[in-house]
Design a protein around this motif. Structure first.
Motif, PDB file in Angstrom:
ATOM      1  N   SER A 244       0.832  -1.207   0.000  1.00 39.23           N
ATOM      2  CA  SER A 244       0.000   0.000   0.000  1.00 39.23           C
ATOM      3  C   SER A 244       0.866   1.256   0.000  1.00 39.23           C
ATOM      4  CB  SER A 244      -0.931   0.001   1.211  1.00 39.23           C
ATOM      5  OG  SER A 244      -1.845  -1.072   1.134  1.00 39.23           O
ATOM      6  N   TYR A 245       1.977   1.227   0.727  1.00 38.97           N
ATOM      7  CA  TYR A 245       2.896   2.368   0.747  1.00 38.97           C
ATOM      8  C   TYR A 245       3.476   2.612  -0.651  1.00 38.97           C
ATOM      9  CZ  TYR A 245       7.269   4.886   1.187  1.00 38.97           C
ATOM     10  OH  TYR A 245       8.308   5.769   1.000  1.00 38.97           O
ATOM     11  N   HIS A 246       3.916   1.554  -1.309  1.00 42.82           N
ATOM     12  CA  HIS A 246       4.514   1.711  -2.635  1.00 42.82           C
ATOM     13  C   HIS A 246       3.497   2.176  -3.677  1.00 42.82           C
ATOM     14  CE1 HIS A 246       8.552   0.560  -1.687  1.00 42.82           C
ATOM     15  NE2 HIS A 246       8.145  -0.543  -1.100  1.00 42.82           N
ATOM     16  N   ALA A 247       2.216   1.900  -3.451  1.00 41.72           N
ATOM     17  CA  ALA A 247       1.163   2.345  -4.371  1.00 41.72           C
ATOM     18  C   ALA A 247       0.749   3.791  -4.113  1.00 41.72           C
ATOM     19  CB  ALA A 247      -0.058   1.434  -4.247  1.00 41.72           C
ATOM     20  N   LEU A 248       1.204   4.360  -3.006  1.00 47.35           N
ATOM     21  CA  LEU A 248       0.828   5.713  -2.608  1.00 47.35           C
ATOM     22  C   LEU A 248       1.591   6.751  -3.443  1.00 47.35           C
ATOM     23  CD1 LEU A 248      -0.769   7.315  -0.430  1.00 47.35           C
ATOM     24  CD2 LEU A 248       1.266   7.163   1.013  1.00 47.35           C
ATOM     25  N   ALA A 249       0.868   7.642  -4.072  1.00 49.43           N
ATOM     26  CA  ALA A 249       1.499   8.697  -4.872  1.00 49.43           C
ATOM     27  C   ALA A 249       2.182   9.706  -3.944  1.00 49.43           C
ATOM     28  CB  ALA A 249       0.459   9.403  -5.730  1.00 49.43           C
ATOM     29  N   PRO A 250       3.399  10.132  -4.257  1.00 46.53           N
ATOM     30  CA  PRO A 250       4.115  11.075  -3.395  1.00 46.53           C
ATOM     31  C   PRO A 250       3.335  12.356  -3.095  1.00 46.53           C
ATOM     32  CG  PRO A 250       5.595  10.212  -5.062  1.00 46.53           C
ATOM     33  CD  PRO A 250       4.215   9.727  -5.409  1.00 46.53           C
TER      34      PRO A 250
END
Length: 111
Positions: free
Chosen positions: A37-43
């Motif tokens: 989920s963190y890696h899918a989160l847009a900056p």
């Protein structure tokens, strides 16, 4: 009298120890879902959700997702803070050479 004070001190210390929330333990699947989920989160979505501190009394499991670098002096640590139940997470960016530490969230954990 001295024994009474010792007993009072012991009770106070025991109460302090019991008052601290214990850190939840994540299953390997919960840990993997939080990282995914963190890696899918847009900056830009993450940066728009800056907070000053975690809610009072919130116990969290810490998951290190820091990028591996040859020189740690310029980088910062990235830690996911996952409350019990593992339905959401916070992102803690540690202090770096160029920026102070910061905290973002909460963000949902995708199943």
């Amino acid at each position: 009298m001295r024994a009474a004070w010792s007993l009072v001190l012991l009770m106070v210390l025991a109460g302090c120890a019991l008052a601290r929330p214990s850190s939840p333990v994540l299953t390997p699947k919960q840990r993997e879902q939080a990282i995914k989920s963190y890696h899918a989160l847009a900056p830009e979505v993450m940066r728009a959700s800056k907070i000053e501190k975690l809610p009072n009394g919130l116990a969290v499991a810490r998951v290190d997702v820091s990028a591996r670098m040859r020189s740690a002096s310029f980088g910062h640590t990235t830690t996911l803070l996952v409350p019990a139940g593992a339905t959401s997470f916070y992102v803690e960016l540690g202090r770096s050479t160029n920026a102070p530490s910061s905290l973002y969230g909460p963000f949902p954990i995708a199943p």
